[in-house]
Design an enzyme around this catalytic site. Structure first.
Site, short mmCIF file in Angstrom:
data_model
loop_
_atom_site.label_atom_id
_atom_site.label_comp_id
_atom_site.label_asym_id
_atom_site.label_seq_id
_atom_site.Cartn_x
_atom_site.Cartn_y
_atom_site.Cartn_z
N CYS A 196 4.27 -3.85 1.13
CA CYS A 196 4.89 -4.29 2.39
C CYS A 196 3.91 -4.04 3.52
O CYS A 196 3.09 -3.11 3.46
CB CYS A 196 6.23 -3.61 2.63
SG CYS A 196 6.15 -1.91 3.18
N CYS B 129 0.59 3.80 6.79
CA CYS B 129 0.49 4.93 5.88
C CYS B 129 -0.43 6.00 6.49
O CYS B 129 -1.55 5.68 6.91
CB CYS B 129 -0.05 4.51 4.52
SG CYS B 129 -0.03 5.88 3.33
N CYS C 245 5.40 1.35 -0.57
CA CYS C 245 6.13 0.58 0.44
C CYS C 245 6.75 1.55 1.42
O CYS C 245 6.51 2.76 1.36
CB CYS C 245 7.14 -0.38 -0.18
SG CYS C 245 8.54 0.39 -0.99
#
Length: 146
Positions: free
Chosen positions: A83, A90, A11
């Site tokens: 999330c 990322c 997350c």
């Protein structure tokens, strides 16, 4: 005996959702899953996440907020993003892993900043219970995502 799968929950800050998911996976699936959690940032453990997990009988105080970079040399079979922000931003995922997105609401954002402590905890409890329900589907859910 079957080899454990390795799973990393990811997350944004590795403070709430991924920490609760790691705790539930340790508690419910440690015989099948080697579990980790990380964030694209590190924000430390959220005290309300620790509190509501303890209410459910799961101690996550031994876990720490970790950055995804700490897992560059770790074999990971699955990354479960919990999330939307982490899923979309990322910078990298471990090589040869399968990325699965299962989003949960951000508990601190479920109540107004001036809400009572109990109202704030209710949001954390709801997400905690949703994450537990998800973890109970593992590893079958992951196998179905292939």
């Amino acid at each position: 005996m079957r080899e454990k799968i390795s799973l990393l929950y990811l997350c944004t800050g590795n403070s709430c959702r991924s920490q609760m998911a790691e705790g539930w996976t340790h508690a419910l699936k440690s015989d099948e899953i080697e579990v980790y959690s990380a964030g694209i940032e590190t924000h430390g453990l959220n005290p309300n996440a620790v509190k509501v997990m303890a209410e459910a009988g799961v101690d996550i105080t031994g876990q720490k907020s970790q950055h995804i970079d700490e897992f560059k040399d770790t074999k990971i079979d699955y990354v479960v993003t919990v999330c939307n922000h982490a899923h979309e931003t990322c910078p990298w995922f471990p090589a040869d892993c399968k990325v699965v997105h299962v989003g949960f609401d951000d508990p601190p954002k479920l109540s107004a900043p001036d809400a009572s402590e109990e109202v704030k905890l209710d949001g954390f409890r709801r997400v905690r219970d949703e994450i537990k329900t998800f973890v109970e589907t593992l590893p079958r859910f992951l196998a179905e995502e292939k």
